[in-house]
Write an enzyme that holds these catalytic residues in place. Structure first.
Site, mmCIF file in Angstrom:
data_model
loop_
_atom_site.group_PDB
_atom_site.id
_atom_site.type_symbol
_atom_site.label_atom_id
_atom_site.label_comp_id
_atom_site.label_asym_id
_atom_site.label_seq_id
_atom_site.Cartn_x
_atom_site.Cartn_y
_atom_site.Cartn_z
ATOM 1 N N LYS A 1 0.859 -1.177 0.000
ATOM 2 C CA LYS A 1 0.000 0.000 0.000
ATOM 3 C C LYS A 1 0.900 1.233 0.000
ATOM 4 O O LYS A 1 1.488 1.588 1.007
ATOM 5 C CB LYS A 1 -0.898 -0.004 1.244
ATOM 6 C CG LYS A 1 -2.227 0.768 1.087
ATOM 7 C CD LYS A 1 -2.081 2.270 0.952
ATOM 8 C CE LYS A 1 -1.764 2.927 2.280
ATOM 9 N NZ LYS A 1 -1.723 4.435 2.118
ATOM 10 N N GLU B 1 10.040 0.921 10.659
ATOM 11 C CA GLU B 1 11.079 1.944 10.526
ATOM 12 C C GLU B 1 10.365 3.280 10.635
ATOM 13 O O GLU B 1 9.639 3.687 9.734
ATOM 14 C CB GLU B 1 11.818 1.790 9.203
ATOM 15 C CG GLU B 1 13.116 2.584 9.141
ATOM 16 C CD GLU B 1 12.963 3.869 8.369
ATOM 17 O OE1 GLU B 1 12.813 4.932 9.034
ATOM 18 O OE2 GLU B 1 12.984 3.840 7.140
ATOM 19 N N CYS C 1 13.626 10.399 7.012
ATOM 20 C CA CYS C 1 13.558 10.008 8.424
ATOM 21 C C CYS C 1 14.897 10.141 9.141
ATOM 22 O O CYS C 1 14.938 10.373 10.350
ATOM 23 C CB CYS C 1 13.041 8.579 8.540
ATOM 24 S SG CYS C 1 13.962 7.394 7.533
ATOM 25 N N GLU D 1 10.137 15.877 15.161
ATOM 26 C CA GLU D 1 10.505 15.636 13.766
ATOM 27 C C GLU D 1 9.728 16.607 12.869
ATOM 28 O O GLU D 1 8.499 16.598 12.850
ATOM 29 C CB GLU D 1 10.191 14.197 13.376
ATOM 30 C CG GLU D 1 10.692 13.842 11.996
ATOM 31 C CD GLU D 1 10.466 12.376 11.645
ATOM 32 O OE1 GLU D 1 11.339 11.790 10.986
ATOM 33 O OE2 GLU D 1 9.417 11.828 12.035
#
Length: 493
Positions: free
Chosen positions: A186, A261, A295, A396
Site C-alpha cells: 500500500k 522503521e 527520516c 521531527e
C-alpha cells in the site's frame, strides 16, 4: 495480466491498481488525485481502495503463496530478481521522472539512487540462494538428527511513505521475493505512481500473478484494514511513529510479525578537529536532501563551541547558495515539499522556532516568487541559539530545517544527543579515530556515520532504536525478518 494497462503516463490520465496480475478499479469505484508538488497540477488519478480491495489483494497473495510460487526454487527466485533489476536499469529514467513528478525529488538525486536500488535488487538475488538452516549436534537420548529450516513467513503487508517511493518499494518487495513470500503493498496516497510503474516492470519480468499486489488508497481506508487483516502474516511499515504504534495495536488480532522503521530526530556532532570543508556540505545535505523529508535527517546539529560560529556561518552560506526549483530541472538541488499540508506543518515549526527564541540565520520562509508560486517550496533554513527543549530541537519536522546547538565536552554532547525518544541515526565529524569509535559506541542509534552521511549499503542492516522502530532492513537480518525458523528432530536408531 488480464486487463491492459497503458504505459506509465504523467499527463492527468487515470491509473488502475494491480491485484492478482490484473489492473483493476476500486470496488467502490472511487478515485483520488495525485498532484505535482512543484506546481499543483494533477498528474494522475488512481483508485481509492477500501477494505473490500484489501481483502481481494490478500486473497490473491494467499493463493499465489499456496500455489505455483511455493514451488519456485531459490535459483528461480534469484533469476527473477535479476530480470527485475535488468528492467529497472533499462527503465531507470522513467522511474526517476515518475518519482520527481509525483513527490518532488530532484531528478539529479533520483538518478543518483540507481546504484543503491539496483544494488538492493541484486543483493536480494544473491541472498535467495544463500538461505539455509543448520544441522545441530544435541545431547538428547537415542540417535537423533536435528536441524532447522528457514521457511517463508507467508503473506506480507507492506505500507510505505511518500518520500522515497522507489527505494521503499524495493526494500519491501525485494526480500519478500528472495525468501518466497508474497506481498500486498500500500503506497502513500501522496505518491502512488512509481509503485504502479514498478508493478508493470515486475509483471514484465515474469513475477507470477498475485505474488506482488499494489493497492492504492488512504491510510485509514486501505492501510488500516491491511494492518488488521487476519490473513496477513507480517506487516512491514515505514512512516511516522504514531502510525507505527497504531499498526502494532492492529497486529494483535493474529499476532502477526511486525517490522517498523519510524521517525527520527538524528544528531550530527561536529568536533573541534573536524574537516570543515567536508563537514559543512555533508551536514547541510543530511537535512536539506529531499527537502528535509527523510527520516534520518540530521536536524540536530551539535557543534563544538570553539568552532560553532564559524561553522554556522559557513552552513548558512552553503544553504543560501542551493538552487531551489522544480525537481525535473537537472540543476535543481532542493525541490518542493510533498503537499500544501506538509508546507503548513513546516511553516508552523518555522514560527515556533522564532517564537521560542531561536535566532533565524538563513531561510525561514515559504518561497512563492515566479515559477515557485504554485509549488510547496520552503527555503533551506538554519536556526542558531537553539535550546534542547525547543520544539524545533525535539520534534521531527520533515522539512529543510537545521537547529544548531553548541557543546563543550564529549560527555555532554553524548548525553544531549541521546536525550530523545528517537534513535534512528547519528553523524560524527572528527579526524580522531578514538573519538570516532567512542561516539559510535555511545550514541543510541541504529546507524552512525563518521565523516559522511546517508550511506546505505544493501549488505548492512538499517533500523532504529527506541521509538524509531524495530526490525532491520538490509543485510542478512533483513531476510530473517521474512522467514520462520522450524526445528526438525528425526530419530534414526
Amino acid at each position: 495480466m488480464t486487463t491492459a494497462q497503458p504505459r506509465h503516463l504523467l499527463d492527468g490520465s487515470h491509473r488502475r491498481m494491480f491485484i492478482g496480475g490484473a489492473w483493476v478499479e476500486a470496488a467502490s469505484g472511487q478515485t483520488m488525485e495525485t498532484r505535482n508538488p512543484a506546481n499543483g497540477v494533477v498528474i494522475a488519478t488512481v483508485p481509492r481502495a477500501g477494505k473490500k480491495d484489501i481483502e481481494r489483494a490478500v486473497a490473491a497473495a494467499r493463493n499465489a503463496f499456496d500455489g505455483p510460487w511455493s514451488r519456485f526454487k531459490p535459483h528461480e527466485r534469484q533469476k527473477l530478481l535479476l530480470r527485475i533489476a535488468e528492467l529497472f536499469e533499462r527503465h531507470w529514467e522513467e522511474i526517476c521522472v515518475s518519482d520527481t513528478t509525483d513527490m518532488g525529488l530532484p531528478i539529479a538525486r533520483a538518478r543518483g539512487n540507481a546504484n543503491r536500488v539496483l544494488g538492493m535488487l541484486r543483493y536480494y538475488a544473491g541472498m535467495a540462494t544463500a538461505l539455509h538452516g543448520q544441522t545441530i549436534d544435541n545431547s538428547l537420548p537415542g540417535d537423533i538428527v536435528s536441524y532447522t529450516r528457514k521457511e517463508p513467513i507467508g503473506v506480507v503487508g507492506a505500507i510505505i511513505p511518500w518520500n522515497a517511493p522507489t527505494a521503499a518499494s524495493v526494500w519491501k518487495i525485494g526480500p519478500a521475493l528472495a525468501t518466497g513470500c508474497t506481498v500486498v503493498l500500500k503506497p502513500s496516497e501522496e505518491a502512488p505512481l512509481t509503485p504502479l510503474l514498478i508493478a508493470e516492470l515486475m509483471a514484465e519480468a515474469g513475477v507470477p500473478d498475485g505474488v506482488v499486489n499494489i493497492v492504492t488508497g488512504t491510510g485509514t481506508e486501505a492501510g488500516a484494514p491491511l494492518a488488521e487483516h487476519m490473513g496477513v502474516d507480517k506487516i512491514v511499515f515505514t512512516g511516522s511513529t504514531a502510525t507505527g504504534q497504531s499498526i502494532v495495536r492492529a497486529s494483535a488480532g493474529n499476532l502477526k510479525r511486525v517490522s517498523l522503521e519510524l521517525g527520527g530526530k538524528s544528531p550530527v556532532i561536529v568536533c573541534t578537529d573536524a574537516d570543515l570543508e567536508r563537514a559543512v556540505p555533508v551536514a547541510a545535505m543530511s537535512v536539506f536532501a529531499n527537502s528535509g523529508q527523510i527520516c534520518i535527517a540530521g536536524s540536530r546539529l551539535f557543534v563544538a563551541r570553539q568552532i560553532h560560529d564559524e561553522f554556522v556561518a559557513r552552513l548558512a552560506a552553503y544553504a543560501a547558495g542551493l538552487r531551489i526549483g522544480n525537481g525535473i530541472d537537472p540543476e535543481t538541488e532542493i525541490g518542493p515539499l510533498i503537499s500544501p499540508r506538509q508546507l503548513q506543518r513546516v511553516e508552523g515549526y518555522l514560527r515556533a522556532g522564532s517564537e521560542e527564541g531561536a535566532r533565524l540565520v538563513v531561510g525561514g520562509a515559504r518561497l512563492s516568487q515566479g515559477a515557485l508560486a504554485e509549488g510547496n517550496f520552503v527555503a533551506p533554513t538554519v536556526f542558531a541559539g537553539v535550546s534542547d527543549t525547543m520544539r524545533i530541537a525535539r520534534e521531527e519536522i520533515f522539512g529543510p530545517v537545521i537547529s544548531a546547538l553548541p557543546f563543550d565536552t564529549l560527555d555532554e554532547v553524548v548525553r544531549r544527543a541521546n536525550d530523545t525518544p528517537y534513535g534512528l541515526a547519528a553523524g560524527v565529524f572528527t579526524r580522531d579515530l578514538a573519538t570516532a569509535h567512542q561516539l559510535s559506541r555511545r550514541l543510541q542509534a541504529g546507524s552512525v556515520w563518521v565523516n559522511t552521511y546517508h550511506a546505505i549499503d544493501p549488505a548492512v542492516p538499517f533500523g532504529g532504536y527506541k521509538m524509531s522502530g524495530y526490525g532491520r532492513e538490509g543485510g542478512t537480518d533483513h531476510l530473517d525478518e521474512y522467514l520462520n525458523t522450524k526445528g526438525v528432530f528425526i530419530r534414526i536408531d
